[in-house]
Design a protein around this motif. Structure first.
Motif, PDB file in Angstrom:
ATOM      1  N   SER A  54      30.941  42.891  78.962  1.00 16.05           N
ATOM      2  CA  SER A  54      32.013  42.329  79.367  1.00 16.05           C
ATOM      3  C   SER A  54      32.902  41.818  77.999  1.00 16.05           C
ATOM      4  CB  SER A  54      32.071  40.855  79.979  1.00 16.05           C
ATOM      5  OG  SER A  54      31.532  41.272  81.426  1.00 16.05           O
ATOM      6  N   ASN A  55      32.203  41.333  77.018  1.00 16.14           N
ATOM      7  CA  ASN A  55      32.963  41.043  75.735  1.00 16.14           C
ATOM      8  C   ASN A  55      33.429  42.354  75.106  1.00 16.14           C
ATOM      9  OD1 ASN A  55      32.595  38.315  76.055  1.00 16.14           O
ATOM     10  ND2 ASN A  55      30.873  38.188  74.967  1.00 16.14           N
ATOM     11  N   GLU A  56      32.614  43.434  75.069  1.00 17.69           N
ATOM     12  CA  GLU A  56      33.109  44.658  74.187  1.00 17.69           C
ATOM     13  C   GLU A  56      34.107  45.328  75.093  1.00 17.69           C
ATOM     14  OE1 GLU A  56      32.107  45.702  71.630  1.00 17.69           O
ATOM     15  OE2 GLU A  56      30.555  44.475  71.044  1.00 17.69           O
ATOM     16  N   GLU A  57      34.211  45.161  76.457  1.00 17.06           N
ATOM     17  CA  GLU A  57      35.373  45.624  77.190  1.00 17.06           C
ATOM     18  C   GLU A  57      36.674  45.078  76.903  1.00 17.06           C
ATOM     19  OE1 GLU A  57      35.449  47.644  81.684  1.00 17.06           O
ATOM     20  OE2 GLU A  57      34.794  45.362  81.504  1.00 17.06           O
ATOM     21  N   LEU A  58      36.479  43.868  76.921  1.00 15.04           N
ATOM     22  CA  LEU A  58      37.829  42.975  76.367  1.00 15.04           C
ATOM     23  C   LEU A  58      38.129  43.370  75.215  1.00 15.04           C
ATOM     24  CD1 LEU A  58      39.841  40.704  77.018  1.00 15.04           C
ATOM     25  CD2 LEU A  58      38.079  39.240  76.187  1.00 15.04           C
ATOM     26  N   LEU A  59      37.166  43.503  74.187  1.00 13.02           N
ATOM     27  CA  LEU A  59      37.701  43.966  72.836  1.00 13.02           C
ATOM     28  C   LEU A  59      38.290  45.245  72.975  1.00 13.02           C
ATOM     29  CD1 LEU A  59      34.488  42.036  71.013  1.00 13.02           C
ATOM     30  CD2 LEU A  59      37.004  41.621  70.642  1.00 13.02           C
ATOM     31  N   MET A  60      37.631  46.091  73.770  1.00 11.79           N
ATOM     32  CA  MET A  60      38.230  47.442  73.574  1.00 11.79           C
ATOM     33  C   MET A  60      39.883  47.529  74.247  1.00 11.79           C
ATOM     34  SD  MET A  60      35.263  50.119  74.858  1.00 11.79           S
ATOM     35  CE  MET A  60      34.981  49.386  76.591  1.00 11.79           C
ATOM     36  N   LYS A  61      39.838  46.908  75.133  1.00  9.57           N
ATOM     37  CA  LYS A  61      41.374  46.749  75.755  1.00  9.57           C
ATOM     38  C   LYS A  61      42.234  46.035  74.656  1.00  9.57           C
ATOM     39  CE  LYS A  61      39.829  46.075  80.601  1.00  9.57           C
ATOM     40  NZ  LYS A  61      39.786  45.161  81.746  1.00  9.57           N
ATOM     41  N   GLN A  62      41.959  45.056  73.788  1.00 12.00           N
ATOM     42  CA  GLN A  62      42.601  44.409  72.875  1.00 12.00           C
ATOM     43  C   GLN A  62      43.068  45.318  71.833  1.00 12.00           C
ATOM     44  OE1 GLN A  62      40.281  40.896  72.167  1.00 12.00           O
ATOM     45  NE2 GLN A  62      41.913  39.653  73.511  1.00 12.00           N
ATOM     46  N   CYS A  63      42.064  46.144  71.186  1.00 11.49           N
ATOM     47  CA  CYS A  63      42.303  46.990  70.336  1.00 11.49           C
ATOM     48  C   CYS A  63      43.178  48.136  70.760  1.00 11.49           C
ATOM     49  CB  CYS A  63      40.867  47.526  69.782  1.00 11.49           C
ATOM     50  SG  CYS A  63      39.863  46.481  68.759  1.00 11.49           S
ATOM     51  N   ALA A  64      42.863  48.655  72.015  1.00 17.65           N
ATOM     52  CA  ALA A  64      43.787  49.757  72.443  1.00 17.65           C
ATOM     53  C   ALA A  64      45.272  49.390  72.403  1.00 17.65           C
ATOM     54  CB  ALA A  64      43.195  50.142  73.722  1.00 17.65           C
ATOM     55  N   CYS A  65      45.516  48.169  73.065  1.00 16.21           N
ATOM     56  CA  CYS A  65      46.665  47.453  73.040  1.00 16.21           C
ATOM     57  C   CYS A  65      47.478  47.376  71.601  1.00 16.21           C
ATOM     58  CB  CYS A  65      46.745  46.287  73.632  1.00 16.21           C
ATOM     59  SG  CYS A  65      48.442  45.464  74.077  1.00 16.21           S
ATOM     60  N   MET A  66      46.554  47.069  70.690  1.00 16.80           N
ATOM     61  CA  MET A  66      47.169  46.753  69.355  1.00 16.80           C
ATOM     62  C   MET A  66      47.459  47.934  68.431  1.00 16.80           C
ATOM     63  SD  MET A  66      47.870  44.878  66.418  1.00 16.80           S
ATOM     64  CE  MET A  66      47.160  43.091  66.969  1.00 16.80           C
ATOM     65  N   SER A  67      46.553  48.865  68.963  1.00 14.66           N
ATOM     66  CA  SER A  67      46.732  50.414  68.270  1.00 14.66           C
ATOM     67  C   SER A  67      47.928  51.033  68.567  1.00 14.66           C
ATOM     68  CB  SER A  67      45.525  51.080  68.488  1.00 14.66           C
ATOM     69  OG  SER A  67      45.257  51.530  69.788  1.00 14.66           O
ATOM     70  N   THR A  68      48.267  50.715  70.012  1.00  8.87           N
ATOM     71  CA  THR A  68      49.522  51.589  70.378  1.00  8.87           C
ATOM     72  C   THR A  68      50.724  50.776  70.152  1.00  8.87           C
ATOM     73  OG1 THR A  68      49.247  50.690  72.569  1.00  8.87           O
ATOM     74  CG2 THR A  68      48.433  52.659  72.154  1.00  8.87           C
ATOM     75  N   SER A  69      50.820  49.377  69.930  1.00 10.26           N
ATOM     76  CA  SER A  69      51.873  48.337  69.892  1.00 10.26           C
ATOM     77  C   SER A  69      52.324  47.806  68.479  1.00 10.26           C
ATOM     78  CB  SER A  69      51.937  47.126  70.889  1.00 10.26           C
ATOM     79  OG  SER A  69      50.846  46.328  70.518  1.00 10.26           O
ATOM     80  N   ALA A  70      50.994  48.118  67.513  1.00 10.26           N
ATOM     81  CA  ALA A  70      51.376  47.602  66.148  1.00 10.26           C
ATOM     82  C   ALA A  70      52.783  48.290  65.560  1.00 10.26           C
ATOM     83  CB  ALA A  70      50.175  47.998  65.288  1.00 10.26           C
ATOM     84  N   GLY A  71      53.338  47.568  65.046  1.00  7.64           N
ATOM     85  CA  GLY A  71      54.763  47.976  64.197  1.00  7.64           C
ATOM     86  C   GLY A  71      54.186  48.597  62.820  1.00  7.64           C
ATOM     87  N   ASN A  72      53.084  48.392  62.505  1.00  7.22           N
ATOM     88  CA  ASN A  72      52.607  48.759  61.037  1.00  7.22           C
ATOM     89  C   ASN A  72      51.783  49.906  61.598  1.00  7.22           C
ATOM     90  OD1 ASN A  72      50.679  48.883  59.031  1.00  7.22           O
ATOM     91  ND2 ASN A  72      51.688  47.091  57.896  1.00  7.22           N
TER      92      ASN A  72
END
Length: 74
Positions: free
Chosen positions: A18-36
């Motif tokens: 469950s923790n890894e799944e949450l971290l995957m979602k957060q990283c995926a979101c960050m990778s697509t929405s990061a301005g940098n």
């Protein structure tokens, strides 16, 4: 030879999945929405790492599946 997993070990693995799944979602979101761009690339690398962790945990469960009792033990 593999030994059956204890209930505590199964709970730990389930929580870790469950923790890894949450971290995957957060990283995926960050990778697509990061301005940098560098930040987005770093998040993508972290995403791959968490995907590997998730798969490793899942493989562990699958390897032990045949050892699980067919009915709950009292």
């Amino acid at each position: 030879m593999l030994q059956p997993l204890t209930a505590k070990e199964l709970e730990y693995i389930a929580d870790s999945l469950s923790n890894e799944e949450l971290l995957m979602k957060q990283c995926a979101c960050m990778s697509t929405s990061a301005g940098n761009q560098a930040l987005g690339q770093t998040a993508s690398r972290f995403l791959l790492g968490h995907q590997q962790h998730y798969q490793t945990l899942l493989n562990c469960l699958q390897q032990h599946q045949g050892l699980a009792p067919s009915s709950p033990q009292s």
